[in-house]
Design an enzyme around this catalytic site. Structure first.
Site, short mmCIF file in Angstrom:
data_model
loop_
_atom_site.label_atom_id
_atom_site.label_comp_id
_atom_site.label_asym_id
_atom_site.label_seq_id
_atom_site.Cartn_x
_atom_site.Cartn_y
_atom_site.Cartn_z
CB THR A 157 -0.90 0.00 1.40
OG1 THR A 157 -0.28 0.08 2.18
CG2 THR A 157 -2.46 -1.14 0.72
CD GLU A 202 -2.70 1.77 6.16
OE1 GLU A 202 -3.29 0.21 5.10
OE2 GLU A 202 -2.02 1.72 6.88
C1 LIG Z 1 -8.05 -2.81 0.63
C2 LIG Z 1 -7.69 -2.78 2.13
C3 LIG Z 1 -8.97 -3.58 3.07
C4 LIG Z 1 -8.72 -3.30 4.36
N1 LIG Z 1 -9.42 -3.75 5.23
C5 LIG Z 1 -8.74 -3.99 6.69
C6 LIG Z 1 -9.87 -4.02 7.96
O1 LIG Z 1 -10.96 -4.63 7.59
N2 LIG Z 1 -8.44 -3.73 8.76
C7 LIG Z 1 -7.47 -3.76 8.96
O2 LIG Z 1 -7.19 -3.52 10.29
N3 LIG Z 1 -6.77 -3.98 8.96
C8 LIG Z 1 -6.94 -3.65 7.07
N4 LIG Z 1 -6.62 -3.25 5.95
C9 LIG Z 1 -5.48 -2.30 6.71
C10 LIG Z 1 -4.16 -3.87 6.45
O3 LIG Z 1 -4.19 -3.50 7.82
C11 LIG Z 1 -2.52 -2.55 6.15
O4 LIG Z 1 -2.44 -1.65 4.47
C12 LIG Z 1 -1.32 -3.06 6.57
O5 LIG Z 1 -1.44 -2.87 7.97
C13 LIG Z 1 -0.24 -2.36 5.58
O6 LIG Z 1 -0.10 -1.28 6.67
P1 LIG Z 1 1.58 -0.77 6.76
O7 LIG Z 1 2.34 -0.70 4.77
O8 LIG Z 1 1.25 0.53 7.30
O9 LIG Z 1 2.68 -1.75 7.39
C14 LIG Z 1 -6.99 -2.89 4.34
C15 LIG Z 1 -6.14 -2.96 3.67
C16 LIG Z 1 -6.40 -2.61 2.39
C17 LIG Z 1 -6.00 -2.65 1.08
#
Ligand SMILES: Cc1cc2nc3c(=O)[nH]c(=O)nc-3n(C[C@H](O)[C@H](O)[C@H](O)COP(=O)(O)O)c2cc1C
Length: 195
Positions: free
Chosen positions: A62, A126
């Protein structure tokens, strides 16, 4: 509706847990046949580094938007998962670092919230761009048009369950964007390079 910005200053109820029954019954397309207010929402900024878990842990890299560009979205929407289009511009510091294909407009899914699964303390936006980039693009200018809402932010009992929901989000986003009134935003003037 409590907007994401309001939720930052009020007591936040815990996010509901994504259950297997929810994941099994999710629709493959959501929302109206054309974007309705508050969409489309344009956002832009230089790509920021997140915690780096998206690519490593979830197979879903992301690109984060800077804090200053969040209010345009967080003041009019709740936290959750959204879809739309994004473009990353090829040049950084006068150097061309992305290929022509990489720097086109691509479909995206966006998570706006606190990532309950990872218990973040800060609101983030993100964006996962649905294109197999071969390199990082931190610092590059990214422009985004958010066109619709998919689902609320959820908490998870396992990383695999979160990955399953993200994979469904990607399919839902592509189905939603294939509708003509959404598809035409691919050519929106926002995505044209500044003169
Ligand atoms: C399409 C999408 C849906 C997501 N849905 C959730 C969610 O419902 N709950 C959640 O805790 N994180 C959700 N995430 C977030 C991910 O946990 C997050 O992208 C991941 O922690 C990476 O973060 P970082 O690059 O800062 O480490 C989602 C991410 C994406 C791309």
């Amino acid at each position: 509706m409590q907007t994401a910005a309001e939720a930052a200053t009020h007591e936040r109820p815990p996010a509901p847990i994504s259950k297997g029954t929810f994941r099994a019954q999710r629709p493959e397309i959501v929302g109206p046949d054309e974007p309705i207010a508050p969409f489309p929402i344009p956002l832009s900024g230089a790509v920021q580094k997140g915690f780096g878990r998206g690519g490593k842990d979830l197979g879903c890299p992301t690109a984060n938007l800077p804090d200053e560009s969040l209010p345009a979205m967080s003041e009019v929407t709740r936290t959750g998962v959204y879809y739309g289009y994004a473009r990353v511009f090829p040049d950084k510091d006068g150097q061309r670092a992305l290929t022509e294909e990489e720097s086109r407009v691509h479909p995206m899914v966006m998570s706006l919230g606190w990532n309950p699964f990872y218990k973040n303390e800060k609101l983030t936006a993100e964006i996962h761009i649905m294109y197999p980039f071969t390199r990082d693009f931190y610092g590059h200018e990214m422009r985004v048009i958010v066109l619709g809402y998919i689902r609320p932010e959820l908490d998870y009992i396992s990383k695999e369950a979160l990955i399953e929901d993200i994979e469904t989000d990607k399919r839902v986003a592509l189905n939603c964007l294939a509708r003509p009134a959404y598809e035409r935003y691919r050519n929106d003037p926002l995505f044209e390079a500044a003169a």
